[in-house]
Motif scaffolding. Structure first.
Motif, PDB file in Angstrom:
ATOM      1  N   TYR A 182       0.806  -1.216   0.000  1.00  0.00           N
ATOM      2  CA  TYR A 182       0.000   0.000   0.000  1.00  0.00           C
ATOM      3  C   TYR A 182       0.841   1.268   0.000  1.00  0.00           C
ATOM      4  CZ  TYR A 182      -3.420  -3.480   1.241  1.00  0.00           C
ATOM      5  OH  TYR A 182      -4.205  -4.593   1.244  1.00  0.00           O
ATOM      6  N   ILE A 183       2.067   1.179  -0.498  1.00  0.00           N
ATOM      7  CA  ILE A 183       2.959   2.340  -0.473  1.00  0.00           C
ATOM      8  C   ILE A 183       2.420   3.477  -1.325  1.00  0.00           C
ATOM      9  CG2 ILE A 183       4.435   1.481  -2.331  1.00  0.00           C
ATOM     10  CD1 ILE A 183       5.700   3.406   0.689  1.00  0.00           C
ATOM     11  N   ASN A 184       1.808   3.172  -2.471  1.00  0.00           N
ATOM     12  CA  ASN A 184       1.298   4.232  -3.339  1.00  0.00           C
ATOM     13  C   ASN A 184       0.122   4.963  -2.707  1.00  0.00           C
ATOM     14  OD1 ASN A 184       3.069   4.022  -5.553  1.00  0.00           O
ATOM     15  ND2 ASN A 184       2.053   2.133  -6.143  1.00  0.00           N
ATOM     16  N   ILE A 185      -0.767   4.222  -2.087  1.00  0.00           N
ATOM     17  CA  ILE A 185      -1.916   4.857  -1.428  1.00  0.00           C
ATOM     18  C   ILE A 185      -1.440   5.709  -0.255  1.00  0.00           C
ATOM     19  CG2 ILE A 185      -4.026   4.410  -0.121  1.00  0.00           C
ATOM     20  CD1 ILE A 185      -4.316   1.839  -1.820  1.00  0.00           C
ATOM     21  N   LEU A 186      -0.526   5.172   0.531  1.00  0.00           N
ATOM     22  CA  LEU A 186       0.006   5.920   1.664  1.00  0.00           C
ATOM     23  C   LEU A 186       0.709   7.189   1.201  1.00  0.00           C
ATOM     24  CD1 LEU A 186       0.560   6.028   4.724  1.00  0.00           C
ATOM     25  CD2 LEU A 186       2.703   4.847   4.239  1.00  0.00           C
ATOM     26  N   LEU A 187       1.503   7.085   0.154  1.00  0.00           N
ATOM     27  CA  LEU A 187       2.197   8.266  -0.355  1.00  0.00           C
ATOM     28  C   LEU A 187       1.221   9.315  -0.882  1.00  0.00           C
ATOM     29  CD1 LEU A 187       5.410   7.052  -2.181  1.00  0.00           C
ATOM     30  CD2 LEU A 187       5.228   8.606  -0.269  1.00  0.00           C
ATOM     31  N   VAL A 243       7.129  11.326  -4.953  1.00  0.00           N
ATOM     32  CA  VAL A 243       5.914  10.529  -5.187  1.00  0.00           C
ATOM     33  C   VAL A 243       5.921   9.941  -6.591  1.00  0.00           C
ATOM     34  CG1 VAL A 243       3.406  10.672  -5.439  1.00  0.00           C
ATOM     35  CG2 VAL A 243       4.519  11.687  -3.466  1.00  0.00           C
ATOM     36  N   MET A 244       6.280  10.738  -7.579  1.00  0.00           N
ATOM     37  CA  MET A 244       6.294  10.245  -8.954  1.00  0.00           C
ATOM     38  C   MET A 244       7.369   9.189  -9.160  1.00  0.00           C
ATOM     39  SD  MET A 244       3.769  11.602 -10.354  1.00  0.00           S
ATOM     40  CE  MET A 244       4.036  11.130 -12.036  1.00  0.00           C
ATOM     41  N   TRP A 245       8.517   9.348  -8.493  1.00  0.00           N
ATOM     42  CA  TRP A 245       9.589   8.367  -8.619  1.00  0.00           C
ATOM     43  C   TRP A 245       9.157   7.021  -8.023  1.00  0.00           C
ATOM     44  CZ3 TRP A 245      12.840   5.884  -5.021  1.00  0.00           C
ATOM     45  CH2 TRP A 245      13.935   5.224  -5.581  1.00  0.00           C
ATOM     46  N   VAL A 246       8.537   7.056  -6.849  1.00  0.00           N
ATOM     47  CA  VAL A 246       8.088   5.811  -6.219  1.00  0.00           C
ATOM     48  C   VAL A 246       6.994   5.153  -7.050  1.00  0.00           C
ATOM     49  CG1 VAL A 246       6.909   4.862  -4.194  1.00  0.00           C
ATOM     50  CG2 VAL A 246       8.776   6.476  -3.902  1.00  0.00           C
ATOM     51  N   ARG A 247       6.068   5.941  -7.570  1.00  0.00           N
ATOM     52  CA  ARG A 247       4.996   5.379  -8.400  1.00  0.00           C
ATOM     53  C   ARG A 247       5.559   4.722  -9.654  1.00  0.00           C
ATOM     54  NH1 ARG A 247      -0.253   6.399  -7.729  1.00  0.00           N
ATOM     55  NH2 ARG A 247      -0.624   6.329  -9.959  1.00  0.00           N
ATOM     56  N   ARG A 248       6.542   5.353 -10.262  1.00  0.00           N
ATOM     57  CA  ARG A 248       7.142   4.771 -11.470  1.00  0.00           C
ATOM     58  C   ARG A 248       7.890   3.479 -11.160  1.00  0.00           C
ATOM     59  NH1 ARG A 248      10.083   9.058 -13.498  1.00  0.00           N
ATOM     60  NH2 ARG A 248      12.005   8.217 -12.706  1.00  0.00           N
ATOM     61  N   GLY A 267       6.634  19.565 -11.273  1.00  0.00           N
ATOM     62  CA  GLY A 267       7.327  18.385 -10.770  1.00  0.00           C
ATOM     63  C   GLY A 267       6.919  17.117 -11.496  1.00  0.00           C
ATOM     64  N   THR A 268       5.627  17.010 -11.823  1.00  0.00           N
ATOM     65  CA  THR A 268       5.143  15.842 -12.549  1.00  0.00           C
ATOM     66  C   THR A 268       5.729  15.789 -13.948  1.00  0.00           C
ATOM     67  OG1 THR A 268       3.084  15.929 -11.309  1.00  0.00           O
ATOM     68  CG2 THR A 268       3.071  14.636 -13.308  1.00  0.00           C
ATOM     69  N   LEU A 269       5.786  16.919 -14.615  1.00  0.00           N
ATOM     70  CA  LEU A 269       6.298  16.944 -15.976  1.00  0.00           C
ATOM     71  C   LEU A 269       7.809  16.758 -16.041  1.00  0.00           C
ATOM     72  CD1 LEU A 269       4.138  19.810 -17.481  1.00  0.00           C
ATOM     73  CD2 LEU A 269       3.887  17.351 -17.844  1.00  0.00           C
ATOM     74  N   LEU A 270       8.517  17.212 -15.016  1.00  0.00           N
ATOM     75  CA  LEU A 270       9.975  17.112 -15.026  1.00  0.00           C
ATOM     76  C   LEU A 270      10.505  15.912 -14.264  1.00  0.00           C
ATOM     77  CD1 LEU A 270      10.949  20.856 -14.598  1.00  0.00           C
ATOM     78  CD2 LEU A 270      10.913  19.500 -16.678  1.00  0.00           C
ATOM     79  N   CYS A 271       9.619  15.024 -13.810  1.00  0.00           N
ATOM     80  CA  CYS A 271      10.104  13.890 -13.019  1.00  0.00           C
ATOM     81  C   CYS A 271      10.863  12.883 -13.870  1.00  0.00           C
ATOM     82  CB  CYS A 271       8.946  13.200 -12.306  1.00  0.00           C
ATOM     83  SG  CYS A 271       7.888  12.250 -13.403  1.00  0.00           S
ATOM     84  N   ARG A 272      10.711  12.898 -15.159  1.00  0.00           N
ATOM     85  CA  ARG A 272      11.422  11.960 -16.026  1.00  0.00           C
ATOM     86  C   ARG A 272      12.922  12.214 -16.059  1.00  0.00           C
ATOM     87  NH1 ARG A 272       9.084   7.321 -17.401  1.00  0.00           N
ATOM     88  NH2 ARG A 272       6.905   7.647 -17.878  1.00  0.00           N
ATOM     89  N   ILE A 273      13.359  13.435 -15.785  1.00  0.00           N
ATOM     90  CA  ILE A 273      14.787  13.710 -15.806  1.00  0.00           C
ATOM     91  C   ILE A 273      15.403  13.565 -14.423  1.00  0.00           C
ATOM     92  CG2 ILE A 273      14.746  15.157 -17.854  1.00  0.00           C
ATOM     93  CD1 ILE A 273      14.847  17.576 -16.034  1.00  0.00           C
ATOM     94  N   ALA A 274      14.679  12.912 -13.518  1.00  0.00           N
ATOM     95  CA  ALA A 274      15.185  12.729 -12.160  1.00  0.00           C
ATOM     96  C   ALA A 274      16.050  11.481 -12.052  1.00  0.00           C
ATOM     97  CB  ALA A 274      14.037  12.640 -11.167  1.00  0.00           C
TER      98      ALA A 274
END
Length: 137
Positions: free
Chosen positions: A38-43, A128-133, A80-87
């Protein structure tokens, strides 16, 4: 072992394919087994709570008007959502530069607390986006 013409024998091909199948099975089991399902829901819940906390603190203590404040929080989250790919590890320093520029602009325009809170919104969105990916495959 390859014969003198460089071809593999049938026994070597079977051994290689069995190893590949075994590795694929282990990887599949590792992906199926989640140590915290449940890490995604918690995050997501923590992210929403953090956004409301940032909005309330900025509105009450920094006296930022509510409409521009909510607009900036939404824009930071979208950025942050749009630029998370370059993280990725190779280009992660770009994210640090973006956060440093935000804080520097806060010093320049005498709004350091506000820009630090917007940097926190940006950084939380990246996490959040990194963990979801990583977890949703």
């Amino acid at each position: 072992m390859a014969n003198k013409y460089g071809k593999k024998s049938k026994m070597e091909k079977n051994k290689t394919s069995r190893q590949e199948v075994a590795v694929a099975k282990v990887e599949q089991r590792m992906q199926q087994r989640s140590y915290f399902p449940y890490i995604n829901i918690l995050l997501q819940v923590l992210y929403i709570v953090a956004m409301f906390a940032i909005i309330i603190v900025d509105y009450q203590y920094l006296e930022v008007p509510i409409v521009p404040l909510c607009t900036m929080v939404i824009l930071e989250a979208v950025m942050g959502t749009l630029l998370c790919r370059i993280a990725a590890l190779k280009y992660g320093w770009i994210q640090v530069i973006i956060i440093a520029i935000q804080i520097a602009l806060g010093f320049a325009f005498d709004r350091v607390g506000f820009m630090i809170s917007m940097s926190v919104v940006y950084a939380l969105t990246l996490v959040v986006m990194w963990v979801r990916r990583r977890t949703l495959k």
